[in-house]
Structures are given as C-alpha cells and as structure tokens.
Write a protein that holds these residues in place. Structure first.
Motif, short mmCIF file in Angstrom:
data_model
loop_
_atom_site.label_atom_id
_atom_site.label_comp_id
_atom_site.label_asym_id
_atom_site.label_seq_id
_atom_site.Cartn_x
_atom_site.Cartn_y
_atom_site.Cartn_z
N ARG A 39 24.64 74.60 32.06
CA ARG A 39 23.27 74.83 31.62
C ARG A 39 22.40 73.60 31.86
O ARG A 39 22.81 72.47 31.58
CB ARG A 39 23.25 75.19 30.14
CG ARG A 39 21.85 75.46 29.59
CD ARG A 39 21.94 75.97 28.18
NE ARG A 39 20.64 75.97 27.51
CZ ARG A 39 20.46 76.32 26.24
NH1 ARG A 39 21.50 76.71 25.52
NH2 ARG A 39 19.26 76.29 25.70
N ILE A 40 21.18 73.82 32.38
CA ILE A 40 20.20 72.74 32.58
C ILE A 40 19.26 72.75 31.38
O ILE A 40 18.67 73.79 31.05
CB ILE A 40 19.42 72.95 33.89
CG1 ILE A 40 20.38 72.89 35.09
CG2 ILE A 40 18.34 71.88 34.03
CD1 ILE A 40 19.70 73.20 36.41
N PHE A 41 19.09 71.60 30.75
CA PHE A 41 18.27 71.55 29.54
C PHE A 41 17.21 70.44 29.59
O PHE A 41 16.69 70.03 28.56
CB PHE A 41 19.14 71.37 28.29
CG PHE A 41 20.18 70.29 28.39
CD1 PHE A 41 19.84 68.95 28.32
CD2 PHE A 41 21.52 70.62 28.57
CE1 PHE A 41 20.79 67.96 28.40
CE2 PHE A 41 22.48 69.63 28.66
CZ PHE A 41 22.13 68.30 28.57
N THR A 42 16.89 69.92 30.78
CA THR A 42 15.90 68.84 30.87
C THR A 42 14.48 69.34 30.57
O THR A 42 13.61 68.52 30.22
CB THR A 42 15.92 68.21 32.27
OG1 THR A 42 15.87 69.25 33.26
CG2 THR A 42 17.17 67.37 32.47
N ALA A 43 14.21 70.63 30.75
CA ALA A 43 12.90 71.21 30.45
C ALA A 43 11.76 70.45 31.12
O ALA A 43 10.72 70.18 30.52
CB ALA A 43 12.68 71.25 28.94
N GLY A 44 11.97 70.08 32.38
CA GLY A 44 10.93 69.41 33.14
C GLY A 44 10.82 67.92 32.90
O GLY A 44 9.97 67.26 33.51
N ARG A 45 11.66 67.34 32.05
CA ARG A 45 11.61 65.92 31.78
C ARG A 45 12.57 65.17 32.71
O ARG A 45 13.43 65.75 33.39
CB ARG A 45 11.97 65.62 30.33
CG ARG A 45 11.08 66.31 29.30
CD ARG A 45 9.61 65.94 29.47
NE ARG A 45 9.39 64.51 29.36
CZ ARG A 45 9.31 63.86 28.20
NH1 ARG A 45 9.43 64.51 27.05
NH2 ARG A 45 9.11 62.55 28.18
N ASP A 46 12.44 63.84 32.72
CA ASP A 46 13.25 63.01 33.63
C ASP A 46 14.71 62.93 33.21
O ASP A 46 15.61 62.94 34.05
CB ASP A 46 12.67 61.59 33.69
CG ASP A 46 11.25 61.57 34.22
OD1 ASP A 46 10.89 62.49 34.97
OD2 ASP A 46 10.50 60.63 33.88
N VAL A 47 14.94 62.79 31.93
CA VAL A 47 16.30 62.59 31.44
C VAL A 47 16.45 63.30 30.10
O VAL A 47 15.48 63.42 29.34
CB VAL A 47 16.61 61.07 31.30
CG1 VAL A 47 15.69 60.42 30.29
CG2 VAL A 47 18.06 60.82 30.93
N ALA A 48 17.65 63.81 29.81
CA ALA A 48 17.88 64.50 28.54
C ALA A 48 19.34 64.33 28.15
O ALA A 48 20.23 64.23 29.01
CB ALA A 48 17.53 65.99 28.66
N VAL A 49 19.58 64.30 26.84
CA VAL A 49 20.93 64.22 26.29
C VAL A 49 21.08 65.35 25.28
O VAL A 49 20.22 65.54 24.41
CB VAL A 49 21.17 62.87 25.58
CG1 VAL A 49 22.58 62.82 25.00
CG2 VAL A 49 20.95 61.72 26.53
N ALA A 50 22.16 66.11 25.42
CA ALA A 50 22.45 67.19 24.47
C ALA A 50 23.75 66.90 23.76
O ALA A 50 24.74 66.49 24.39
CB ALA A 50 22.52 68.53 25.19
N ALA A 51 23.76 67.08 22.46
CA ALA A 51 24.97 66.96 21.65
C ALA A 51 25.21 68.30 20.98
O ALA A 51 24.29 68.91 20.42
CB ALA A 51 24.82 65.86 20.60
#
Length: 848
Positions: free
Chosen positions: A226-238
């Motif tokens: 799954r891609i979860f950046t939502a248009g942002r440069d960087v994202a972290v999911a826990a």
C-alpha cells in the motif's frame, strides 16, 4: 495477519519518486558546489567510439560530445532489485576517416533498466536498532549494472537511426558510463529491505522497519503493497499492533505481580492483596487539544480486571484508562499522554467508605505502573515521527543542504501515518559557454548547461550595437549545441577566436529544471554573449632581428607569451610581415613586477602624447616567470592607452625575453622598440621618462597597420590521414611509417623555451599513459636531437634538419602537436603550450 499499512513490519518508511528525482537533479548540479565529496552526474562528456577494432560496433569510429539532462527514475511495482532510468541527451558525433556512416547530431531520450547487486561485506558489523542509533553499524553497499536488453533510444525527430544509436549506447553504458561500485545512495535504508511500489500513477520507494526493542530483522520486505504518502515527499506508517506492543509488556508484568493494599478504617486497619486477572488493550480514535487547537489523534483503551482479597472476603475491581497518541505539528513530536484519570471501580457490596478507600489505594498503585509504561513507550512512539533524521542523513550524502520536516499525521483504525516534506539545495543559475568550433566555421555551446535540468533549445543571435534587434539575425535549434555560420544567420562572422568586430554572438538557452522544493519541471533560461578571452600570444619574428646595439642578436622564433591559462591563443607578427599578416611596431617593457604604476602610466601617457596614429603599435609588458597573476593583469588593463594600441601582459618563461632583449643589464626596468621594418630602433634602461619616450616614439615609429592578433590556422587539417610513426634515417633525418596505434606527434624547436615547456608536459603525459606513443620532430641535427632526448626520456625525439616532414605538413609555428588515432587520422591539432589537463584529455580520448 498482515496490516494494510505496513504488511508484516512494525513500520514502513516511504519516499516519493519525485523526491528521488529531485535528488538526481542535485547530483546533476553538484559540480558547482564547493564540496568535492558530493557525488555528481555528468552534464557533458567527451568520449571516443570504436577505437578498438575488435569491439567496434557497425564499423563506426570517431568521437562524440554528449550533453546530458537530469536522469529520471521510473519505479517498478513490487521490485526489489531493479529500476528504470531515462535521460534526455544531445550529442554531436564526428566520425573518423574510414568510419561507417553515423548521424552527426543525436537528440532524444535514452532508457535503460539497472539491476542492483549487493557487494560483499567485510567482517560482521554489529547490528543496532535504527531507533537506538547507528553507531558501529556498517550497511551493505551496492553496484548498479545495466540490463543490455532494456536499453532503447528514441529520437525526438527522425527515428530511422534509433536502432543503430541504441547499439552504440549499450556499449557506452557498459564501459565509459558504467555506474561505479559501492554506490552510497541510501545504504541505511536499503539494507535488503527496500521495495518499489507503483500504483495509480504514484511511485514510492518503501522500506520495512522494526522499531521495537532488539535487533532489526534483515528479511526481504514482507507484504508491503500500500502507498500512503498522499502526495507528500516522505511518510512513515506504524501499525496498530506495534503501538499496542509498546505498552503490552508492562501490562503483562502487572498481571503476574501481586500488590498489597492497606486501608485504614474507623474500626482499624485492613490489608488487601490485589491480583490482576486480565488485561485488554484496544485501539480507537479521539481528539487532542493543545493551545486551543483540536486535532485528530489515536487512542489506546486499557481495561484491567482483578480481585482485592482479604481474610474476610474477595472484592472484584475494574480499571479503565485511555491513552492519547498525538502529533504536535508545531514541534513535530509524536507523544503519548493519558486522557484524564483512570476509572477504578471496586464492589464491596455497598460499603461506601471501604469501596472508596480501596479504589483510592488501587488508583495510586496503578498510576505508578502507568507512569513506568509511558516512560518506556514514549521513545518508541517518538521514533515514528523522528525517522526524518535517518532520511535526512542519507539525503545529505548527495545533497548537503537536504532537510526533512514531518509536519502532519493521520490516524486510522489501521495505525498512524506521519507525513512530511523534503527540501534540497536551490538550483544554481544556468551557464552559457560559447567557444569557436575547432575548424573555425562557427561556434559551440557544448559546455553550456542548466544545473538540475535539461536544455530544450539554443537561440543564437548576432547583435549589432546601437541598432534595434533584428529577428532575421536569430536562429533557434533544438537538436544541436554547435552552430555554423553557413547555416543561415545573416551577418554572423566566422569564429575567428576573437571578439567579432561590429557585433556580438549571443546565445540564449531555454529548458526545464526540476524545482528543488516541489519536484515540478519549471522553465529556466540563461543568456551570454561571446567574449573572447585575452589570448596567450605567439609573437612571431619572421626574420633575424637587427639590433642597433647588437646586430648579431636574434631572438627565438617564435616567442611564446603566456597571458593566462586559456588554451586559446593568437599570433602577432613583429616587424616585417610573414605569411601575409601586416607588420606593426612593438614596444617591449621588461619589468620585475607588473605593479610599477608610475612607469606604466608614464609609458601609456607617452604613447597617447606621441600622436602617431598611423604607426600601428603593440605593447608587451614582460614580467619574470612566476610573477604573472590575476591582480597584475587587472592592474595593466585598468589603465590602457586611448589610442589603438594592443596591450598585453607577458610572462617571461625561462627568461627568454630578458636574455634576448635586455642582455646583461642590471636594471629592473627596460624598454625596447622594435619597428615594423625589423629593427631594434631604440633602447632604454631604468625608470621611464615621459618626455624621452615621447621623443623616441615620434622619431622611430614607422607607418604600419594596426596590430592584428588572430588565431593560428594550422596547416594539417583534422581528418587528414598520415603515417603515424617515425624512425631515424641513415642520414640523420626522420622517416614516417605506418603504425596501428594512436599517438601524438609534436613539432618542436629544441632550443625554444615554449617548445621545452610543451615537451616536459608531453613527457609527463607519456609516463601517465603507458599506451600512448609520443614522437617529437625537432628542427635540429642528430646531436641536438640526442640532447633533447636526454631531457625527455619517455618520448621519441627525432631530428628533422632539412624540415622535410615539417614543411610537408605546413608547420610554421612551434610547438605544434598533432593527435593521431589508430587509423593514422589527425583527430586534434594544438599550437603552443596548452594546460596539462587539456593535453591529458586529448591523449586520454585518443587512447581509450
């Protein structure tokens, strides 16, 4: 069961492909940064094609000048070891004599797939949690190899030759342009846990992480889709289970513990034993309010059940508590805080005072456990948002101004996603560099570039001062950086190597650069007009000088004058004309330093006051070797004669000028006037007197044309085939025979300082390039040639006393150096002393 956000990992870090492409743009412009350690991507390259007959493709041999835009990545869904790359390039290919046909101009998009291979490790480095730190941890390094079957080239215009261009590109990508081993890009993040995702037009690089206590795992990415950046440069999911696991160990410890609670009643003191029988932890959503601002957050709901036992009865109790997992966008911190006080309920059968006292004691005991759990869980919750430091550390390997800021969070029933932005170095301005073509038929902008982008068009203009712009004097081209005057721009002069008279050759480059903040392609342009550098000179005396002081005195012919490090040079002739150039008068000012402003100004005043406009004059300020510097040049140029006089600052290499013209004088200043008829007509030693010099100029100057400083036109043209080796004849001369190997052939005067300097450079080059053959032909007999040979043992020095070979190739300026390819074809001609790096580049191209 896999989590929809993070698969089988505690957390997942994702970086957008746009961020990686911005990083590629930073690498493209790193050549202009002051830090030499930062990796660079080339914006231009000079390469040889097909020099080795065994590896020649389609019979094509020659050289290519290539301009590169910024490479872009195209990620492959669920790939772990490969990535697609494309780059817009533009090339000019010059084929050698005997080569198969090949397009001169190439312009299009090159695509290739690179496979990532992990290089072997040395030793077994200690593995440390990413959260705990990275000290002592040495991640693996990687090597990128091109997949030959994936390479393709698509021209923007005519595509008939694309297949042939692709075959040449495959060879170059595997040799000249192969990726270096041990690539430092994102090593901490790649540690065998990287996967690329591409879905719905969005592409990211994802890395599975284990953030909890203990060593991180090293397995391949597990169930990350799954891609979860939502248009942002960087994202972290826990994921939710990871967040719950941070508190669960403390609940487990609570369940195995036994606590005694003492309650004071009116009738006495009663001791109770508190046993926890079960704990339950669930995830939910809530709202967190700070500084009057409410924002969504996550919530952990805790339920603890147990019994309070005494000698009289057993009392059940229940504890309910809620923890908020919130993100503060102001300080970019993720934290965990309790929401109010815990709710504790103990049922003593309606005995109100007893229930209240037991509940109070249980609450006190529980709060101590809760504080311990929060203290232990906070660093790991904080680490979810603080992974930006790891990303930033890796980005700084390529861009030392990279910063990562996590500024927003999203909470769902699947877990937590923290997102942020990446800022990189600002784009450097475009660089427009114009130089004459080697054959002087026009101009080239080969070294022009837009840092962090690509050039789409070159607009050449011929500007005439004090007139309105004329659209008819402009031409725009897209597929080439070279422009020839014959291609249809009215008024454009040939590239004489000097500033064209009556106007200026100007160039506007337009294209796209990758914005360092947004990653979008934005328009960029740069402009410059051609201003020829102050050229080093060869002052040529086409006859033995006749001096009024010493009729036998004759200077070396020609004399090399170093004015700067530019390889461009010009020829000026003193005295009677040779080879059709008009003669002029020459005033030599030999001085120990260029900053004797009083004497220099006196000479300039005298030239202006003499009023001999009909007597063309060039003035050479000659300083000892090693004294020539930028400050001195600026001082000389700051005050120039008002009349049409060519003024140049000269470095006296080896003291040749001082020996020739000043002799044994002890004076720190000396003047010599050489008239257009070839005489040293006047001499003066010591400080300069304006009145004396004015009188000398008026008396001795003879009518002559204005100084004409023009570049040399070497006799042997590029592309001519000739024998490419030399041997000694029995009569002491030299003979040329064929040799299937590249070489350099230098025509030199063994006694001239300019030739000596060039031979020293070529000798050093022959030492560095063991495959290179360097042959020197000197205008001397066998004994003199042998003496020169001893000074440069790495080159072959041959005599040419009768100038049989020298005259055959119309050599009349020394030193002249020819570069021959393996087919004995002249690929480069240089005259005079060139910077050592340029010589190495020419020879390196000839020997690749």
């Amino acid at each position: 069961m896999s989590n929809p956000l993070t698969g089988d990992h505690d957390a997942v870090l994702q970086v957008s492909v746009g961020t990686l492409n911005r990083l590629m743009a930073s690498m493209h412009q790193n050549e202009v940064t002051p830090d030499p350690v930062l990796p660079c991507l080339p914006h231009s390259a000079f390469v040889r094609i097909g020099d080795d007959p065994a590896k020649r493709i389609d019979g094509v041999q020659g050289l290519a000048r290539v301009q590169f835009g910024v490479p872009k990545l195209n990620l492959i869904h669920l790939a772990r070891d490969r990535v697609d790359l494309q780059v817009v390039l533009r090339a000019q290919v010059t084929t050698s004599s005997g080569s198969a046909p090949f397009p001169e101009f190439v312009h299009g998009t090159l695509r290739a797939r690179y496979v990532v291979r992990e290089l072997g490790r040395v030793g077994t480095p200690q593995r440390v949690s990413l959260v705990a730190g990275t000290g002592g941890y040495h991640p693996p390094r990687y090597h990128f190899t091109v997949d030959p079957g994936s390479v393709s080239f698509t021209s923007f215009a005519e595509t008939a030759h694309d297949t042939a261009i692709t075959r040449q590109a495959v060879a170059l990508l595997s040799t000249v342009f192969r990726m270096p081993g041990g690539h430092p890009m994102l090593p901490l993040l790649m540690d065998r846990k990287l996967i690329t995702l591409s879905a719905g037009g969005v592409q990211v690089v994802a890395v599975g992480l284990d953030l909890g206590p203990g060593d991180p795992t090293t397995e391949q990415p597990r169930q990350i889709e799954r891609i979860f950046t939502a248009g942002r440069d960087v994202a972290v999911a826990a994921n939710v289970e990871f967040v719950k696991s941070l508190v669960q160990p403390h609940l487990d410890a609570l369940q195995t513990s036994t606590t005694t609670v003492t309650v004071d009643f009116l009738f006495g003191t009663v001791s109770y034993v508190v046993d926890v029988t079960s704990t339950a932890l669930s995830w939910g959503l809530d709202t967190f309010t700070a500084s009057g601002v409410s924002s969504p957050c996550g919530a952990l709901d805790l339920t603890i059940e147990g019994e309070v036992r005494s000698s009289i009865l057993n009392i059940p109790f229940t504890i309910r508590d809620r923890f908020l997992i919130a993100f503060n966008p102001v300080n970019h911190v993720m934290g965990v805080v309790p929401k109010g006080n815990p709710q504790v309920q103990a049922n003593l059968g309606g005995i109100g005072p007893a229930e209240s006292a037991v509940q109070n004691e249980i609450t006190k005991q529980y709060k101590r456990y809760r504080e311990q759990a929060l203290v232990a869980a906070f660093p790991h919750i904080y680490a979810i948002a603080s992974l930006n430091t790891i990303v930033e550390t890796q980005l700084k390997v390529t861009d030392d101004q990279a910063t990562v800021v996590m500024d927003s969070a999203e909470f769902s029933m699947d877990g937590i996603v923290v997102r942020g932005s990446v800022s990189l170095s600002p784009r450097a301005p475009g660089s427009v560099q114009i130089a004459p073509l080697n054959d002087l038929s026009g101009y080239t902008a080969f070294h022009s570039w837009l840092p962090g982008g690509r050039i789409d068009s070159f607009e050449w203009r011929w500007l005439i001062p004090h007139t309105e712009p004329d659209v008819g004097l402009a031409r725009q081209v897209h597929d080439r950086f070279a422009f020839r005057a014959a291609e249809g721009m009215p008024g454009l002069p040939l590239a004489s190597g000097l500033a064209p008279e009556g106007g200026s050759v100007c160039l506007i480059i337009e294209g796209q650069v990758i914005d360092p903040v947004t990653g979008a392609e934005v328009r960029a342009a740069a402009r410059n007009c051609y201003t020829a550098p102050d050229p080093p000179l060869i002052v040529h005396f086409p006859f033995p000088l006749v001096s009024t002081a010493d009729p036998a005195m004759a200077p070396p012919l020609p004399l090399w004058v170093r004015i700067g490090s530019d390889p461009e040079l010009g020829i000026s002739e003193a005295g009677r004309a040779g080879r059709g150039r008009p003669p002029c008068n020459t005033l030599l000012y030999l001085v120990s330093a260029p900053n004797r402003a009083r004497s220099r100004d006196a000479i300039i005043d005298a030239v202006d006051q003499a009023g001999r406009d009909e007597a063309g004059l060039q003035m050479l300020v000659i300083v000892p070797e090693g004294v020539l510097d930028q400050d001195g040049r600026q001082e000389v140029r700051r005050r120039r004669p008002e009349r049409d006089v060519a003024l140049s600052l000269v470095e006296d290499i080896g003291g040749v000028w001082a020996t020739t013209f000043a002799g044994a004088t002890d004076s720190e200043e000396a003047l010599r006037l050489i008239t257009a008829d070839g005489r040293v007509a006047w001499s003066h030693d010591g400080a300069v007197d304006v009145t004396t010099l004015v009188a000398a100029l008026r008396e001795h100057l003879i009518p002559a044309d204005a100084p004409d400083l023009t570049p040399p036109l070497p006799g042997p043209p590029i592309g001519r085939a000739m024998p490419s080796s030399a041997s000694r004849r029995t009569d002491g001369g030299a003979a040329m025979v064929g040799l299937d190997q590249s070489m350099m052939l230098c025509f030199a005067l063994g006694w001239a300082e300019s030739s000596k300097a060039e031979l020293r450079r070529l000798n050093a080059l022959a030492v560095a390039e063991d495959r290179l053959i360097v042959v020197v032909l000197t205008d001397a007999g066998s004994a003199e040639a042998a003496e020169v040979q001893r000074s440069v043992p790495q080159v072959l020095v041959l005599p040419d006393p009768d100038r049989a070979i020298t005259d055959q190739h119309d050599i009349w300026l020394w030193p002249t150096t020819l570069t021959l390819d393996a087919n004995s074809v002249i690929s480069a001609v240089s005259v005079g002393i060139h910077p050592y790096d340029d010589v190495v580049a020419i020879a390196g191209a000839a020997t690749d």
